[in-house]
Design a protein around this motif. Sequence first.
Motif, PDB file in Angstrom:
ATOM      1  N   ARG A 151       3.517  -0.369   4.039  1.00 31.11           N
ATOM      2  CA  ARG A 151       4.926  -1.132   3.955  1.00 31.11           C
ATOM      3  C   ARG A 151       4.643  -2.557   4.955  1.00 31.11           C
ATOM      4  O   ARG A 151       4.798  -3.833   4.305  1.00 31.11           O
ATOM      5  N   ARG A 155       4.142  -6.422   3.800  1.00 28.72           N
ATOM      6  CA  ARG A 155       5.226  -7.366   4.057  1.00 28.72           C
ATOM      7  C   ARG A 155       4.550  -8.475   4.929  1.00 28.72           C
ATOM      8  O   ARG A 155       4.986  -9.707   4.823  1.00 28.72           O
ATOM      9  N   THR A 165       4.842 -12.510  -3.282  1.00 26.93           N
ATOM     10  CA  THR A 165       4.301 -11.386  -3.309  1.00 26.93           C
ATOM     11  C   THR A 165       3.208 -11.650  -4.221  1.00 26.93           C
ATOM     12  O   THR A 165       3.146 -12.606  -5.077  1.00 26.93           O
TER      13      THR A 165
END
Length: 181
Positions: A151, A155, A165
């Motif tokens: 994660r 990020r 993204t």
Amino acid sequence: MDGFDRQLVALAPRLRRHARGLTGDAAAADDLVQDTLERALRYRWRFRLRAGAWWGDGADGLLSWLLTMMHRLRINAYRRADLVTFADTLPDVPSAAPGPALGLDLARALAQLPEAQRAVMLLVGLEQFTYAEAAQVLGVPVGTVMSRLARARERMRELMDGGATPATAAHPGGPGLQRVK
């Protein structure tokens, strides 16, 4: 000065670098390192009892022990947030190093990660700890380290790419999922 004290002095720059990554603030990092070193000196007998068993031998075992203490001190500081405050963003300080924009962008992106993800990213990415070692330092399962790191990396990519993204970059304005028959 005995061997333990010399090892603490030798590891102080790595501790400060790690603390700076955790806190994002030089003054808070210095306080965290000082608290960690004070606790290490106060409880040095615990390290000696564990040397060769749980913490390993030499500087690597000592670094793991110190980083564990540092993370626990940081968690305890959050628990008594009314007494201690930490800055969430880095100040805009020009860098003399090559590529200052990238370094500053990287530092800002790292500062925007949640605390748990930032801790894993620093241990695995900066300190080059294995997943098992990072899990041991943080007191969480290896799977938790792996998911937090995944994660955190995703990020960081989003933040470094300007917030887009990969899914939204390919389909601006559209959803990230596609229906396939």
